[in-house]
Design an enzyme around this catalytic site. Structure first.
Site, PDB file in Angstrom:
ATOM      1  N   SER A 224       0.810  -1.222   0.000  1.00  0.00           N
ATOM      2  CA  SER A 224       0.000   0.000   0.000  1.00  0.00           C
ATOM      3  C   SER A 224       0.843   1.273   0.000  1.00  0.00           C
ATOM      4  O   SER A 224       0.284   2.371   0.013  1.00  0.00           O
ATOM      5  CB  SER A 224      -0.920   0.013   1.225  1.00  0.00           C
ATOM      6  OG  SER A 224      -0.157   0.015   2.424  1.00  0.00           O
ATOM      7  N   ASN A 225       2.153   1.149  -0.018  1.00  0.00           N
ATOM      8  CA  ASN A 225       3.030   2.320   0.045  1.00  0.00           C
ATOM      9  C   ASN A 225       2.720   3.305  -1.075  1.00  0.00           C
ATOM     10  O   ASN A 225       2.472   2.909  -2.216  1.00  0.00           O
ATOM     11  CB  ASN A 225       4.481   1.873  -0.038  1.00  0.00           C
ATOM     12  CG  ASN A 225       5.448   3.029   0.024  1.00  0.00           C
ATOM     13  OD1 ASN A 225       5.837   3.578  -1.000  1.00  0.00           O
ATOM     14  ND2 ASN A 225       5.835   3.426   1.219  1.00  0.00           N
TER      15      ASN A 225
ATOM     16  N   THR B  86       0.561  -3.656   6.670  1.00  0.00           N
ATOM     17  CA  THR B  86       1.028  -4.594   7.690  1.00  0.00           C
ATOM     18  C   THR B  86       1.789  -3.881   8.803  1.00  0.00           C
ATOM     19  O   THR B  86       2.236  -2.741   8.645  1.00  0.00           O
ATOM     20  CB  THR B  86       1.978  -5.625   7.058  1.00  0.00           C
ATOM     21  OG1 THR B  86       3.148  -4.947   6.568  1.00  0.00           O
ATOM     22  CG2 THR B  86       1.309  -6.363   5.909  1.00  0.00           C
TER      23      THR B  86
ATOM     24  N   ARG C 256       7.066   4.705   9.587  1.00  0.00           N
ATOM     25  CA  ARG C 256       6.652   5.572  10.706  1.00  0.00           C
ATOM     26  C   ARG C 256       5.197   5.994  10.534  1.00  0.00           C
ATOM     27  O   ARG C 256       4.845   7.183  10.586  1.00  0.00           O
ATOM     28  CB  ARG C 256       7.563   6.792  10.842  1.00  0.00           C
ATOM     29  CG  ARG C 256       9.017   6.469  11.125  1.00  0.00           C
ATOM     30  CD  ARG C 256       9.830   7.718  11.430  1.00  0.00           C
ATOM     31  NE  ARG C 256       9.483   8.249  12.746  1.00  0.00           N
ATOM     32  CZ  ARG C 256      10.209   8.039  13.859  1.00  0.00           C
ATOM     33  NH1 ARG C 256      11.318   7.325  13.812  1.00  0.00           N
ATOM     34  NH2 ARG C 256       9.833   8.551  15.000  1.00  0.00           N
TER      35      ARG C 256
ATOM     36  N   SER D 231       1.120   6.578  10.971  1.00  0.00           N
ATOM     37  CA  SER D 231       0.227   7.158  11.970  1.00  0.00           C
ATOM     38  C   SER D 231      -1.188   6.691  11.668  1.00  0.00           C
ATOM     39  O   SER D 231      -1.516   6.402  10.513  1.00  0.00           O
ATOM     40  CB  SER D 231       0.303   8.685  11.945  1.00  0.00           C
ATOM     41  OG  SER D 231      -0.405   9.239  13.026  1.00  0.00           O
TER      42      SER D 231
ATOM     43  N   GLU E 251      12.502   1.926   6.049  1.00  0.00           N
ATOM     44  CA  GLU E 251      12.013   1.510   4.740  1.00  0.00           C
ATOM     45  C   GLU E 251      12.825   0.361   4.125  1.00  0.00           C
ATOM     46  O   GLU E 251      13.089   0.324   2.919  1.00  0.00           O
ATOM     47  CB  GLU E 251      11.956   2.714   3.784  1.00  0.00           C
ATOM     48  CG  GLU E 251      11.050   3.820   4.324  1.00  0.00           C
ATOM     49  CD  GLU E 251      10.829   4.969   3.368  1.00  0.00           C
ATOM     50  OE1 GLU E 251      11.163   4.846   2.172  1.00  0.00           O
ATOM     51  OE2 GLU E 251      10.313   6.018   3.811  1.00  0.00           O
TER      52      GLU E 251
ATOM     53  N   ARG F  71      15.960  -0.351   4.566  1.00  0.00           N
ATOM     54  CA  ARG F  71      17.384  -0.080   4.356  1.00  0.00           C
ATOM     55  C   ARG F  71      18.269  -0.657   5.455  1.00  0.00           C
ATOM     56  O   ARG F  71      19.474  -0.838   5.248  1.00  0.00           O
ATOM     57  CB  ARG F  71      17.622   1.436   4.276  1.00  0.00           C
ATOM     58  CG  ARG F  71      16.893   2.180   3.184  1.00  0.00           C
ATOM     59  CD  ARG F  71      17.283   1.711   1.794  1.00  0.00           C
ATOM     60  NE  ARG F  71      18.703   1.811   1.509  1.00  0.00           N
ATOM     61  CZ  ARG F  71      19.286   2.878   0.965  1.00  0.00           C
ATOM     62  NH1 ARG F  71      18.562   3.932   0.650  1.00  0.00           N
ATOM     63  NH2 ARG F  71      20.569   2.889   0.723  1.00  0.00           N
TER      64      ARG F  71
ATOM     65  N   TYR G 208      -3.378  17.263   6.315  1.00  0.00           N
ATOM     66  CA  TYR G 208      -3.444  16.247   5.264  1.00  0.00           C
ATOM     67  C   TYR G 208      -4.173  16.845   4.060  1.00  0.00           C
ATOM     68  O   TYR G 208      -5.374  17.096   4.111  1.00  0.00           O
ATOM     69  CB  TYR G 208      -4.196  15.029   5.811  1.00  0.00           C
ATOM     70  CG  TYR G 208      -4.096  13.770   4.997  1.00  0.00           C
ATOM     71  CD1 TYR G 208      -4.734  13.662   3.764  1.00  0.00           C
ATOM     72  CD2 TYR G 208      -3.407  12.669   5.469  1.00  0.00           C
ATOM     73  CE1 TYR G 208      -4.660  12.499   3.026  1.00  0.00           C
ATOM     74  CE2 TYR G 208      -3.334  11.495   4.736  1.00  0.00           C
ATOM     75  CZ  TYR G 208      -3.969  11.415   3.516  1.00  0.00           C
ATOM     76  OH  TYR G 208      -3.902  10.257   2.783  1.00  0.00           O
TER      77      TYR G 208
END
Length: 560
Positions: A140-141, A210, A218, A220, A268, A270, A474
């Site tokens: 979903s990123n 997930t 990170r 929210s 992410e 890394r 947002y």
């Protein structure tokens, strides 16, 4: 083959679920007014998958054989559909590119480990083969964290953690649960609820994201005012690196040098593969209510949210929409008949007579959880604050509608794409003292970008999370691009104007969607060049061979 369920290759959610405007009579007129497009006519559609020119897998035989021995033949695939699903997230850029068949570099193989031991073996085999490994959760990123780099000539392995989906144990005295990283939000909450607990973390992507993905970006959630962001919720972790595992115990607080936990939060992929985490959990609340309120204007709503944030009330949700988003929300209501319709019409007529400008009204949702006495006290305190700022209570009915529709907004991106319009989001956080400035400047920047492109665009905003010192804003924006210029070039003009406005006026590049590749160009402006130097050193130390999701977090000129 594995039974892990994925989203559509071309859009949000699973097949058969989509935004439906048919029972929302105000939607088509609203979209025509703000974007100039007719959504009632025939719509386009994504291409058939068979029309895509999918590059062949480059998986070396020896690496493929090693991976098969680890997970078994049923949990590894080089199938074209699976590889395309694991190539992109669900951001606007992702969807435009995948629908256009733009597939310069796909994972060569998708692997589904069953446990941490298999994850460790996979990581070690990929590194030994000088390959690239990209962790994958729910897909979903929306910031470009999942796509292999276009020029990558090493084998690329997508590590899908969907089989690591269990709540392993609960420490009831500490209010902690040990949870595998690949579990989707609804599945984890269902397991916790069976034992009387909740994590309380509900991002917009809740149904398709997930725990590992939340930690890695990170995340929210909508109830973060009470439960905290994922950085507050996550106390301990296990993270697989080549040849070793980082184990962070779930301690309430420590004084042990720079926080390794904080380094991994937002990393992410890394700094390794998150396989499980200890997270805060809470007993299921005795009561839960979401109440809707209406403010005469945006400034009044913001002032009320700020006062609530420092009051004795502790709501689980504090949200207020600006006038544009309020108009959008009213336009997406289902057709109302009978008494409820007449009551709504009567209320707005009464407010008009009182001198309210109905083009400026702003709807707010406040959530309450806990025992009866606590909920009653919180509602009373919030009610007084709302009243001091000129607001009125709308009640549980509109509040319950928010609760029912809270995960539906991402489907609109696909709906607009099918009708020739681009829609996306950008969010930021800033101190209360700068919040008005950030809002005004960002709306102005977006409108200037629309004018430069000579398109009819729309931008709306809501305050989604409140903190002691500030809040998250947002923004959602949309426009129909011109046909004489590439869509993504036009999108970049608007997206860049919004992001630069955040930085120029005291906000951060992202509050909860992470960095990826989309936001990396603003990293130096956000955390300073010296801050990026520290991050470069950290990544070079942890992953000198650039095997772990290279290309995210840092701008290309600072990557190595």
């Amino acid at each position: 083959m594995t039974d892990v369920v994925h989203q559509k290759w071309w859009g949000w959610g699973v097949e058969g679920v989509a935004f439906n405007p048919d029972d929302k009579p105000g939607f088509a007129p609203f979209v025509h007014d703000v974007l100039g497009i007719d959504v009632s006519g025939p719509a386009g559609s994504p291409p058939a998958f068979e029309e895509l020119d999918v590059p062949a897998s480059r998986l070396p035989d020896d690496l493929g054989g090693s991976l098969r021995r680890i997970v078994g033949d049923h949990h590894i695939t080089t199938d074209d559909m699976d590889r395309v699903v694991h190539t992109y997230g669900k951001g606007l850029r992702d969807l435009v590119r995948v629908r256009a068949g733009d597939l310069p570099r796909l994972p060569d193989v998708v692997v589904y480990p069953a446990n941490e031991a298999e994850v460790q073996q996979i990581v070690d085999q990929v590194v030994a083969a000088d390959g690239v490994l990209i962790p994958f959760g729910g897909g979903s990123n929306i910031s470009g964290s999942l796509t292999p780099q276009a020029g990558e000539d090493r084998p690329v392995v997508s590590l899908d953690l969907g089989r690591l989906n269990r709540v392993l144990e609960i420490d009831s005295d500490a209010g902690l649960a040990r949870v595998q990283a690949g579990g989707l939000g609804p599945d984890l909450e269902a397991q916790l609820t069976e034992q009387g607990w909740t994590m309380g973390h509900q991002p917009d992507s809740f149904k398709h994201s997930t725990l590992g993905g939340w930690i890695a970006t990170r995340s929210s959630g909508m109830q973060s005012d009470k439960y905290g962001d994922i950085a507050d919720i996550t106390r301990g972790m296990r993270v697989v690196l080549p040849g070793k595992v980082v184990e962070l115990r779930p301690l309430p607080s420590t004084s042990t040098g720079p926080s390794v936990r904080e380094m991994i939060l937002g990393s992410e992929g890394r700094l390794g593969v998150i396989t499980e985490a200890w997270v805060h959990v809470h007993r299921l609340p005795e009561n839960r209510e979401v109440i809707a309120y209406l403010f005469p204007n945006w400034a009044a709503g913001i002032a009320a949210m700020q006062e609530i944030s420092v009051s004795d009330a502790t709501p689980s949700i504090t949200r207020v929409s600006d006038a544009n988003e309020t108009a959008f929300s009213l336009a997406t209501r289902k057709e109302s008949k009978g008494l409820s319709s007449k009551v709504g019409e009567g209320l707005f007529e009464l407010l008009r007579r009182r001198g309210w400008d109905l083009n400026k009204v702003c709807i707010s949702y406040i959530g309450y959880e806990g025992g009866s006495a606590k909920v009653r006290a919180d509602k009373s305190e919030v009610g007084r604050i709302v009243g001091r700022h000129g607001g009125i209570k709308l009640g549980k009915g509109p509040g319950s509608m928010y609760d029912q529709k809270k995960f539906d907004t991402p489907y609109l991106r696909d709906f607009l794409l099918d009708r020739g319009a681009l829609g996306d989001v950008s969010e930021t956080a800033t101190p209360w003292s700068r919040l008005g400035e950030v809002y005004v400047a960002t709306v102005r920047a977006a409108r200037k970008a629309f004018a430069e492109l000579d398109v009819q665009g729309f931008i709306m905003c809501h305050l989604s999370h409140s903190y002691h010192s500030g809040a998250c804003l947002y923004f959602t924006f949309a426009f129909p691009p011109r046909e004489d210029s590439p869509q993504l070039e036009q999108y970049d003009v608007v997206k860049s104007a919004i992001q630069q406005s955040f930085i120029d006026h005291g906000g951060t590049l992202s509050h909860h969607h992470g960095v990826g590749t989309d936001h990396a160009p603003w990293m130096e402006q956000d955390i300073s060049p010296a801050g990026v130097d520290l991050m470069v050193g950290l990544l070079q130390s942890a992953d000198p061979g650039r095997h772990l999701n290279p290309g995210t977090l840092l701008p290309p000129d600072r990557e190595w």
